[in-house]
Design a protein around this motif. Structure first.
Motif, PDB file in Angstrom:
ATOM      1  N   CYS A 132       0.826  -1.205   0.000  1.00 20.51           N
ATOM      2  CA  CYS A 132       0.000   0.000   0.000  1.00 20.51           C
ATOM      3  C   CYS A 132       0.861   1.256   0.000  1.00 20.51           C
ATOM      4  O   CYS A 132       0.493   2.258  -0.614  1.00 20.51           O
ATOM      5  CB  CYS A 132      -0.974  -0.025   1.174  1.00 20.51           C
ATOM      6  N   ALA A 183       1.960   1.538  -3.640  1.00 24.36           N
ATOM      7  CA  ALA A 183       0.840   1.978  -4.472  1.00 24.36           C
ATOM      8  C   ALA A 183       0.505   3.442  -4.201  1.00 24.36           C
ATOM      9  O   ALA A 183       0.153   4.182  -5.122  1.00 24.36           O
ATOM     10  CB  ALA A 183      -0.383   1.099  -4.225  1.00 24.36           C
ATOM     11  N   GLY A 243       1.634   4.663  -7.537  1.00 25.04           N
ATOM     12  CA  GLY A 243       0.449   4.336  -8.320  1.00 25.04           C
ATOM     13  C   GLY A 243      -0.328   5.558  -8.760  1.00 25.04           C
ATOM     14  O   GLY A 243      -0.069   6.684  -8.333  1.00 25.04           O
ATOM     15  N   GLU A 300      -4.893   3.006  -7.912  1.00 21.35           N
ATOM     16  CA  GLU A 300      -3.993   2.312  -6.999  1.00 21.35           C
ATOM     17  C   GLU A 300      -4.010   2.954  -5.613  1.00 21.35           C
ATOM     18  O   GLU A 300      -4.025   2.255  -4.594  1.00 21.35           O
ATOM     19  CB  GLU A 300      -2.565   2.301  -7.566  1.00 21.35           C
ATOM     20  N   ARG A 359      -8.443   0.348 -15.184  1.00 21.18           N
ATOM     21  CA  ARG A 359      -7.580  -0.811 -14.946  1.00 21.18           C
ATOM     22  C   ARG A 359      -8.409  -2.095 -14.868  1.00 21.18           C
ATOM     23  O   ARG A 359      -9.586  -2.070 -14.537  1.00 21.18           O
ATOM     24  CB  ARG A 359      -6.798  -0.659 -13.642  1.00 21.18           C
ATOM     25  N   LEU A 369      -2.514  -5.551  -6.270  1.00 22.66           N
ATOM     26  CA  LEU A 369      -2.368  -4.100  -6.143  1.00 22.66           C
ATOM     27  C   LEU A 369      -0.936  -3.679  -6.449  1.00 22.66           C
ATOM     28  O   LEU A 369      -0.707  -2.701  -7.169  1.00 22.66           O
ATOM     29  CB  LEU A 369      -2.776  -3.637  -4.745  1.00 22.66           C
ATOM     30  N   GLY A 417      -0.414  -3.979 -10.106  1.00 24.42           N
ATOM     31  CA  GLY A 417      -1.131  -2.894 -10.779  1.00 24.42           C
ATOM     32  C   GLY A 417      -0.383  -1.573 -10.689  1.00 24.42           C
ATOM     33  O   GLY A 417      -0.285  -0.830 -11.669  1.00 24.42           O
ATOM     34  N   ALA A 418       0.168  -1.266  -9.524  1.00 22.52           N
ATOM     35  CA  ALA A 418       0.935  -0.027  -9.361  1.00 22.52           C
ATOM     36  C   ALA A 418       2.212  -0.076 -10.191  1.00 22.52           C
ATOM     37  O   ALA A 418       2.599   0.922 -10.818  1.00 22.52           O
ATOM     38  CB  ALA A 418       1.267   0.196  -7.884  1.00 22.52           C
ATOM     39  N   HIS A 445       1.292   0.390 -13.857  1.00 16.34           N
ATOM     40  CA  HIS A 445       0.973   1.800 -14.101  1.00 16.34           C
ATOM     41  C   HIS A 445       2.265   2.586 -14.300  1.00 16.34           C
ATOM     42  O   HIS A 445       2.380   3.393 -15.228  1.00 16.34           O
ATOM     43  CB  HIS A 445       0.177   2.381 -12.926  1.00 16.34           C
TER      44      HIS A 445
END
Length: 149
Positions: A14, A17, A21, A25, A78, A124, A127-128, A131
């Motif tokens: 976290c 992100a 992100g 994110e 996303r 997550l 994903g970050a 990105h």
């Protein structure tokens, strides 16, 4: 599940992100941290009961998180938020299963309710990272869909 391992993974993911992100994110990181923070007192208050009974407070938090993740998946450009919502749905189903079958083994209920947090924070992080890769490649990578969609 190992609380220290998950907590370290949650903080690192976290944090990453939140710093690296985009909007989705950061939102997902905030939602996951908030759900964990709200769930911690519920679990500590019921430490003696464990997972012998359905955790209604935990179930309520999980349902709210599910709704928020569905909203995020709908509004975001996303794909990974769809996975988060799906895994969160599985956690909600675990609570429902325990409510429907109170004789369910406590260990089985605990695993079903908690295991999905691990792939959620890993997705997550990916994903970050993705990105960040798209931004480096010059892709504008918009965060949100048009309100007209």
């Amino acid at each position: 599940m190992s609380l220290p391992v998950f907590l370290i993974l949650l903080i690192l993911t976290c944090g990453y992100a939140g710093v690296r992100g985009g909007g989705p994110e950061r939102w997902a990181a905030s939602l996951l941290v908030a759900a964990y923070a709200l769930g911690l007192p519920v679990h500590l208050a019921l430490r003696g009961a464990g997972y012998d009974t359905a955790l209604l407070g935990g179930a309520a938090i999980d349902v709210v998180l599910l709704v928020a993740l569905i909203w995020l998946a709908h509004r975001s450009t996303r794909y990974w938020p769809l996975w988060l919502a799906g895994w969160q749905f599985a956690a909600v189903v675990a609570h429902l299963a325990k409510m429907l079958d109170p004789t369910m083994q406590a260990t089985g209920y605990a695993v079903q309710a908690q295991i999905w947090g691990y792939p959620m924070v890993i997705a997550l992080a990916i994903g970050a990272w993705r990105h960040r890769q798209r931004r480096r490649a010059g892709d504008p990578d918009p965060d949100w869909k048009s309100l007209l969609v």
